[in-house]
Write an enzyme that holds these catalytic residues in place. Structure first.
Site, PDB file in Angstrom:
ATOM      1  N   VAL A  37      21.933  26.463 -14.037  1.00  0.00           N
ATOM      2  CA  VAL A  37      23.237  26.663 -13.419  1.00  0.00           C
ATOM      3  C   VAL A  37      24.352  25.814 -14.033  1.00  0.00           C
ATOM      4  CG1 VAL A  37      22.517  27.562 -11.183  1.00  0.00           C
ATOM      5  CG2 VAL A  37      22.576  25.086 -11.544  1.00  0.00           C
ATOM      6  N   GLU A  97      25.450  22.661 -17.361  1.00  0.00           N
ATOM      7  CA  GLU A  97      25.027  21.746 -18.412  1.00  0.00           C
ATOM      8  C   GLU A  97      26.115  20.706 -18.641  1.00  0.00           C
ATOM      9  OE1 GLU A  97      23.403  23.642 -21.796  1.00  0.00           O
ATOM     10  OE2 GLU A  97      22.906  21.723 -22.750  1.00  0.00           O
ATOM     11  N   ALA A 111      22.814  16.012 -19.128  1.00  0.00           N
ATOM     12  CA  ALA A 111      21.797  16.681 -18.317  1.00  0.00           C
ATOM     13  C   ALA A 111      22.024  18.178 -18.225  1.00  0.00           C
ATOM     14  CB  ALA A 111      21.791  16.076 -16.925  1.00  0.00           C
ATOM     15  N   VAL A 112      20.924  18.888 -17.948  1.00  0.00           N
ATOM     16  CA  VAL A 112      21.001  20.316 -17.653  1.00  0.00           C
ATOM     17  C   VAL A 112      20.590  20.480 -16.199  1.00  0.00           C
ATOM     18  CG1 VAL A 112      20.216  22.609 -18.337  1.00  0.00           C
ATOM     19  CG2 VAL A 112      20.202  20.743 -19.999  1.00  0.00           C
ATOM     20  N   LYS A 142      17.857  18.212 -12.048  1.00  0.00           N
ATOM     21  CA  LYS A 142      18.716  17.712 -13.113  1.00  0.00           C
ATOM     22  C   LYS A 142      17.801  17.185 -14.207  1.00  0.00           C
ATOM     23  CE  LYS A 142      22.918  14.877 -13.115  1.00  0.00           C
ATOM     24  NZ  LYS A 142      23.779  14.099 -12.201  1.00  0.00           N
ATOM     25  N   ASP A 171      33.192   6.418  -9.366  1.00  0.00           N
ATOM     26  CA  ASP A 171      33.655   7.699  -9.900  1.00  0.00           C
ATOM     27  C   ASP A 171      33.908   8.691  -8.773  1.00  0.00           C
ATOM     28  OD1 ASP A 171      34.545   9.435 -11.795  1.00  0.00           O
ATOM     29  OD2 ASP A 171      32.570  10.087 -12.462  1.00  0.00           O
TER      30      ASP A 171
END
EC number: 2.7.11.23
Lengths: 329, 309
Positions: free
Chosen positions: B14, B16, B20-21, B37, B131
């Site tokens: 879903v 990238e 991480a993907v 992840k 963040d």
């Protein structure tokens, strides 16, 4: 779904501290010659210390690196041909975890002259591969458990609370540094070690106003402190020259023997019996094939309950399909 | 080690990112949706990414209804590290941008309440997120806010320890960070929450600078330039120099900018976005302001606006 895939997995729980017997039990399997291993540790500490200084890392990075290095050799075979690479991998992971990150390339380029290794571009690239491979294994060995606490931070806070003199605190701090080459960090949590360092320093200087020192005030069991005390004193008694106190007090080895004799009747931790070690899958030497063929799952101690539930469920399943079973705790 | 039967499936890719993907999958036993992840590693990546270390380190121990839960940590066949997270289909940025949705005052209050609770939980465990932005505030199918992406998180530094100032997406970056301060506290997250609050009311980013330099300009044009008078010792910070001096906004000017905000909403926003970090309120103080106790009551999470599709 077409590309659906299943995880086949094993599970490993993190146990940050082990008993003395468990440590011995593991090392017997991984370390062929314990004497060499011990000598190397002192060498690794001074190597990493020089490296830490050149890279301007704080001492907490060094402390974590020493812990990872020793932990690695509880589950992986020790060999003098690669132990420095393992040490660099340990420092590299520590630098990431302690927020003092440096590029691996830069670390290797500074490390190579220190270990009299060639420092060409090709050599560094080659080295990088080796160290990244150790990094992977080491991360699995520590179960991706990145929780860290530091002896010196706690030591200074406790010393302030006890209103110790700067001088005495400094001595305790040096003892804490020496403790990096003992196995204390594998066995006792850092606040216990910090209190033990203060006790040794105070006994050595005969500053009796420090006593009685109530460790419970710092949420620390006395038996844990004693465990750390025995471990650190062993270094001074058996290998006084490896410690940094030998430079400051060259002729005082005897006083540490005296300290040890005076506390010989103190209780330390209850240890495990041999059978529970043999029957616990945790103490098997690391088998990377599991994560190569299936996948390995990692848990922290705060999930212990869930871990045992899953393991028991699996045991029951095994029991119904095969006659022989290995119990895990 | 012991063999455990398969627990999760990985079904569809879903997304990238740089490190991480992300895959969508299911927990086999419960059929619950999960996100996996997969952290990329390799020669050029210098081993395991530091963001992954941070994410594992903090999420494995934080448990809170407004913080994403990390269910499991795996290393898979190819040697990559996989983080199994709860599946959260939407984020706050999507909702803010979706002009078909109308935000009620009570909705904004509900989101703020959940954000502050989550951030407060981090802070009481001495963890800085560093963040916070709408796109890292994910939304569960039942409408709860879940703080995600702990790739920049760290524990509160000890005194004397240098921290990097290069954190937080610039629009949400506190002034002490814009000035290059190496010592800061949880108040950097509080600032971000304040800017997110403003964005929820405006429905557009409040301080959208395009560069570090312009961010200073945009921030101070809106909130006034800090001086020695309202922020003692600010001029000693590394990047504090040759600033254009803007006067701090009057309450009326703010009132005109945030037309729909109630008096107490404005009060809260002002104390969240104090220039001097020492004067900025903490999450705990923010949670105890009248804003959260006066009418309208915060909307129940399940009744909050959802993505129009």
């Amino acid at each position: 779904m077409a590309d659906q895939q299943y995880f086949k997995s094993s599970v490993q729980i993190s146990r940050p501290f082990l008993t003395s017997k468990a440590v011995k039990f593991l090392q017997k399997k991984t370390i062929p010659d314990y004497q060499t291993y011990k000598q190397r540790i002192s060498h690794v500490l001074s190597f990493l210390l020089s490296l830490t200084r050149l890279l301007k890392f704080p001492s907490r990075t060094l402390e974590s690196a020493m812990l990872y290095y020793q932990r690695y050799y509880l589950f992986n075979h020790f060999s003098t041909s690669s132990n420095i690479d393992v040490a660099i991998a340990a420092l590299f992971i520590a630098s990431k975890n302690e927020d003092t990150i440096k590029k691996l390339r830069d670390i290797i380029a500074i490390a190579n002259p220190l270990r009299n290794a060639p420092n060409t571009n090709e050599a560094i690239e080659e080295n990088k591969k080796v160290i990244l491979n150790f990094e992977k294994k080491m991360l699995e060995t520590i179960s991706f458990d990145f929780r860290t606490y530091h002896i010196d931070e706690l030591l200074i806070r406790i010393a302030k609370d006890l209103k110790l003199s700067v001088d005495l605190t400094y001595l305790a701090y040096m003892i804490a540094f020496d403790s990096f080459q003992t196995e204390v960090s594998l066995k006792t949590p850092q606040h216990a070690t910090a209190i033990a360092c203060i006790i040794i320093a105070a006994k050595f200087r005969e500053e009796n106003s420090v006593f009685p020192l109530n460790s419970a005030k710092y949420k620390c069991d006395r038996a844990l402190v004693n465990e750390a005390l025995f471990e650190i004193l062993e270094l001074y008694i058996n290998n006084y020259n490896y410690g940094s106190l030998a430079d400051m007090y060259p002729n005082d080895k005897e006083s540490f023997i005296k300290i040890r004799i005076n506390i010989k009747n103190e209780i330390n931790l209850k240890d495990l019996d041999e059978r529970s070690l043999l029957n616990d899958g945790f103490y098997n030497i690391k088998n990377y094939n599991v994560s190569d063929t299936g996948s390995a799952r990692y848990m922290l101690g705060n999930q212990e309950k869930r871990f045992y539930e899953e393991v028991d469920a699996q045991e029951n399943y095994k029991e119904s399909t095969e006659p022989k079973k290995v119990k895990l705790h | 080690m012991s063999d455990i039967a398969a627990n999760y499936t990985k079904e569809k890719k879903v997304g990238e990112g740089t490190y991480a993907v992300v895959y969508l999958g299911k927990q086999v036993k419960t059929k619950k949706l999960i996100a996996v992840k997969e952290i990329k590693t390799g020669m050029f990546k210098d081993g395991l990414d530091m963001s992954a270390i941070r994410e594992v380190k903090y999420l494995l121990e934080l448990r809170h209804e407004n913080i994403i839960s990390l269910l499991d940590v795996y290393s898979s066949e190819n040697g990559n590290l996989n983080l199994v997270l709860e599946f959260l289909p939407c984020d706050l940025e999507v909702l803010i941008k979706d002009k078909n949705i109308v935000f009620q005052q009570a909705d904004v209050k509900s989101w703020m309440l959940m954000i502050l609770r989550g951030v407060h939980h981090c802070h009481r465990n001495y963890i800085l997120h560093r963040d916070l932005k709408p796109n890292n505030l994910l939304i569960s199918p039942t409408g709860e806010i879940k703080i995600a992406d702990f790739g920049l998180a760290r524990s509160l530094g000890s005194p004397g320890e240098n921290l990097t100032a290069n954190v937080v997406t610039i629009w949400y970056r506190a002034p002490e960070l814009l000035f290059g301060s190496r010592h800061y506290t949880s108040s950097v997250d509080v600032w971000s929450v304040g800017i997110i609050f403003a964005e929820l009311m405006l429905r557009t980013p409040y301080l959208p600078g395009t560069s570090d330099a312009e961010q200073l300009e945009v921030t101070f044009r809106a909130l006034g330039t800090p001086t020695e008078k309202n922020w003692p010792n600010v001029s000693k910070l590394p990047w504090y120099n040759s600033l254009k001096i803007y006067p701090p906004p009057t309450r009326n000017e703010l009132k005109n900018r945030f037309i729909a905000a109630s008096g107490s909403a404005l009060d809260l926003m002002i104390s969240l976005t104090q220039l001097d970090p020492a004067k900025r309120c903490s999450c705990e103080e923010a949670l105890q302001t009248v804003y959260f106790t006066e009418f309208p009551r915060p909307t129940k999470p399940k009744d909050l606006p959802k993505k129009s599709s």
